[in-house]
Design an enzyme around this catalytic site. Structure first.
Site, PDB file in Angstrom:
ATOM      1  N   ARG A 107       0.851  -1.195   0.000  1.00  0.00           N
ATOM      2  CA  ARG A 107       0.000   0.000   0.000  1.00  0.00           C
ATOM      3  C   ARG A 107       0.883   1.240   0.000  1.00  0.00           C
ATOM      4  O   ARG A 107       2.096   1.168   0.181  1.00  0.00           O
ATOM      5  CB  ARG A 107      -0.939   0.004   1.213  1.00  0.00           C
ATOM      6  CG  ARG A 107      -0.228  -0.245   2.530  1.00  0.00           C
ATOM      7  CD  ARG A 107      -0.866   0.457   3.680  1.00  0.00           C
ATOM      8  NE  ARG A 107      -0.850   1.893   3.517  1.00  0.00           N
ATOM      9  CZ  ARG A 107       0.222   2.660   3.721  1.00  0.00           C
ATOM     10  NH1 ARG A 107       1.391   2.138   4.052  1.00  0.00           N
ATOM     11  NH2 ARG A 107       0.147   3.963   3.559  1.00  0.00           N
ATOM     12  N   GLY A 108       0.206   2.392  -0.189  1.00  0.00           N
ATOM     13  CA  GLY A 108       0.895   3.655  -0.412  1.00  0.00           C
ATOM     14  C   GLY A 108       0.935   3.889  -1.904  1.00  0.00           C
ATOM     15  O   GLY A 108       1.426   3.038  -2.661  1.00  0.00           O
ATOM     16  N   ALA A 109       0.420   5.034  -2.361  1.00  0.00           N
ATOM     17  CA  ALA A 109       0.267   5.248  -3.800  1.00  0.00           C
ATOM     18  C   ALA A 109       1.558   5.044  -4.592  1.00  0.00           C
ATOM     19  O   ALA A 109       1.571   4.281  -5.566  1.00  0.00           O
ATOM     20  CB  ALA A 109      -0.308   6.653  -4.059  1.00  0.00           C
TER      21      ALA A 109
ATOM     22  N   GLN B   6      -2.831   2.741  10.091  1.00  0.00           N
ATOM     23  CA  GLN B   6      -1.544   2.867   9.390  1.00  0.00           C
ATOM     24  C   GLN B   6      -0.584   3.790  10.135  1.00  0.00           C
ATOM     25  O   GLN B   6       0.632   3.596  10.097  1.00  0.00           O
ATOM     26  CB  GLN B   6      -1.758   3.391   7.968  1.00  0.00           C
ATOM     27  CG  GLN B   6      -2.495   2.439   7.048  1.00  0.00           C
ATOM     28  CD  GLN B   6      -3.968   2.770   6.952  1.00  0.00           C
ATOM     29  OE1 GLN B   6      -4.584   3.237   7.915  1.00  0.00           O
ATOM     30  NE2 GLN B   6      -4.556   2.531   5.795  1.00  0.00           N
TER      31      GLN B   6
ATOM     32  N   ASP C 123      -2.962  10.466  -2.587  1.00  0.00           N
ATOM     33  CA  ASP C 123      -3.191   9.375  -3.522  1.00  0.00           C
ATOM     34  C   ASP C 123      -3.613   9.873  -4.891  1.00  0.00           C
ATOM     35  O   ASP C 123      -3.426   9.187  -5.881  1.00  0.00           O
ATOM     36  CB  ASP C 123      -4.247   8.425  -2.963  1.00  0.00           C
ATOM     37  CG  ASP C 123      -3.706   7.620  -1.800  1.00  0.00           C
ATOM     38  OD1 ASP C 123      -3.272   6.489  -2.025  1.00  0.00           O
ATOM     39  OD2 ASP C 123      -3.689   8.137  -0.663  1.00  0.00           O
TER      40      ASP C 123
ATOM     41  N   ASN D  95      -6.683  11.782   0.014  1.00  0.00           N
ATOM     42  CA  ASN D  95      -5.739  11.070   0.885  1.00  0.00           C
ATOM     43  C   ASN D  95      -6.562  10.256   1.872  1.00  0.00           C
ATOM     44  O   ASN D  95      -7.794  10.264   1.853  1.00  0.00           O
ATOM     45  CB  ASN D  95      -4.817  12.069   1.605  1.00  0.00           C
ATOM     46  CG  ASN D  95      -3.625  11.380   2.252  1.00  0.00           C
ATOM     47  OD1 ASN D  95      -2.931  10.583   1.626  1.00  0.00           O
ATOM     48  ND2 ASN D  95      -3.382  11.663   3.517  1.00  0.00           N
ATOM     49  N   LYS D  96      -5.879   9.547   2.734  1.00  0.00           N
ATOM     50  CA  LYS D  96      -6.541   8.647   3.671  1.00  0.00           C
ATOM     51  C   LYS D  96      -7.665   9.353   4.427  1.00  0.00           C
ATOM     52  O   LYS D  96      -7.552  10.512   4.796  1.00  0.00           O
ATOM     53  CB  LYS D  96      -5.520   8.083   4.651  1.00  0.00           C
ATOM     54  CG  LYS D  96      -6.056   7.032   5.595  1.00  0.00           C
ATOM     55  CD  LYS D  96      -6.698   5.858   4.858  1.00  0.00           C
ATOM     56  CE  LYS D  96      -5.769   5.209   3.867  1.00  0.00           C
ATOM     57  NZ  LYS D  96      -6.435   4.126   3.088  1.00  0.00           N
TER      58      LYS D  96
END
Length: 349
Positions: A49-51, A199, A240, A250-251
């Site tokens: 994960r993580g763009a 996260q 993202d 974003n998250k």
């Protein structure tokens, strides 16, 4: 800080090896992936994960999958490659780096239409490696630009995880803190736990602690208090997808942090590579937001369910922060400021 090899090929280049982020911080476990289904599942279940990291993953994944396409003609190979690319792209709709990296790999296939199979595979591997190396350079540059804003003793609040394992080497949102620690600067980090998947607690606090940064973990609903107490001078978050007008996905919870920062007069910055900027997306209203399973809220981290089975859940993975709440967007090319329709477009001229 020790470099974490979080996405790589195995020794003979036929499988993809990932650090399973769902096992952190208690275990550093690696998994080997060879099928499209395993790769889709790794993205969907946030093992990777993580763009930017997803973009790196996508490049190497398509190289591995290309080796398994045993079709006699170029046209058949191209069609199957496109089919596999579309399948991986459907795993997470919000982060733009996934589709960006997949398009790069597809362009290689188009450009090598006349090449022998071995040459095509060599070019695919080289492109995947280029995506990784470009991201490493981008993260270093972003970290330098972000660090230029900070002074000794500053406190920085961050939300979710945009560190080395979500990107490469330094990371984006926490890259300035890690780079500052390397240079002996005393900076303080406040990491939101980032519900519902934690996260910030599991990953960001772990990365910052390993890097020797003074980090304090807080629950998401404590951000207002640490801002009011004067402990935070900046908010740094990742992204993202960035729309052409500067609206940023974003998250989930990021937009709330931005609203609080505006109230307390704390500069709010978004950090990410230009690959996350989508000029074809006019505003944040045009960003498709991924909805995830209710079990992540009610059951995932608990021995027993924390809500009745019959209760409905709303579980969006991301939210959109209005560009008017953002003081700057920090890319590898520098710091963009409002009006973002002009400054972001200028990056691509």
């Amino acid at each position: 800080m020790e470099t974490i090899d979080h996405v790589r090929l195995n020794e003979d280049g036929t499988k993809l090896v990932i650090l399973d982020q769902t096992q952190l911080p208690n275990r550093m476990e690696y998994a080997e992936l060879s099928t499209a289904e395993e790769m889709y599942d790794a993205i969907k279940k946030l093992r990777v994960r993580g763009a930017p990291c997803i973009g790196i993953f996508a490049g190497f994944a398509m190289f591995v999958l290309a080796q398994g396409i045993d079709l006699s003609t170029y046209g058949e190979f191209r069609d199957r490659f496109h089919e596999l690319s579309a399948y991986l792209n459907s795993s997470r709709p919000t982060a733009v780096n996934l589709s960006w990296a997949l398009r790069r790999m597809e362009r290689v296939v188009e450009d090598q239409a006349q090449a022998p199979r071995e040459e095509l595979l060599r070019c695919l591997r080289a492109e995947a490696q280029a995506i990784l190396e470009e991201d490493i350079a981008m993260c270093r540059a972003i970290s330098e630009h972000g660090l230029s804003l900070l002074r000794e003793g500053d406190g920085v609040l961050t939300h979710c995880n945009a560190g080395p394992i979500a990107t490469s080497r330094y990371g984006t949102a926490i890259g300035p803190l890690i780079l500052g620690a390397e240079r002996g600067m005393k900076l303080r980090a406040f990491a939101d736990e980032t519900r519902p998947l934690l996260q910030g607690a599991r990953l960001t606090s772990w990365e910052l602690d390993r890097a020797g940064v003074d980090v304090t973990l807080i629950c998401d609903n404590m951000a207002s208090m640490v801002m009011k107490n004067g402990w935070v001078q900046f908010c740094f978050v990742g992204c993202d997808r960035v729309a052409a007008n500067g609206d940023t996905a974003n998250k989930i919870g990021t937009s709330g942090v931005a609203i609080l920062a505006k109230h307390y007069g704390i500069p709010f910055y978004v950090l990410g590579p230009t690959s996350t900027i989508d000029l074809a997306c006019p505003t944040g209203d045009d960003i498709r937001i991924e909805l995830r399973e209710p079990e992540e809220i009610k059951k995932m981290w608990y021995r027993e369910p924390m809500a009745p089975e019959s209760v409905k859940c709303f579980n969006p993975s991301f939210d959109v922060t209005d560009h008017r709440l953002i003081d700057g967007i920090i890319t590898e090319k520098g710091i963009c400021r409002a009006p973002y329709t002009e400054s972001l477009a200028a990056l691509f001229r």
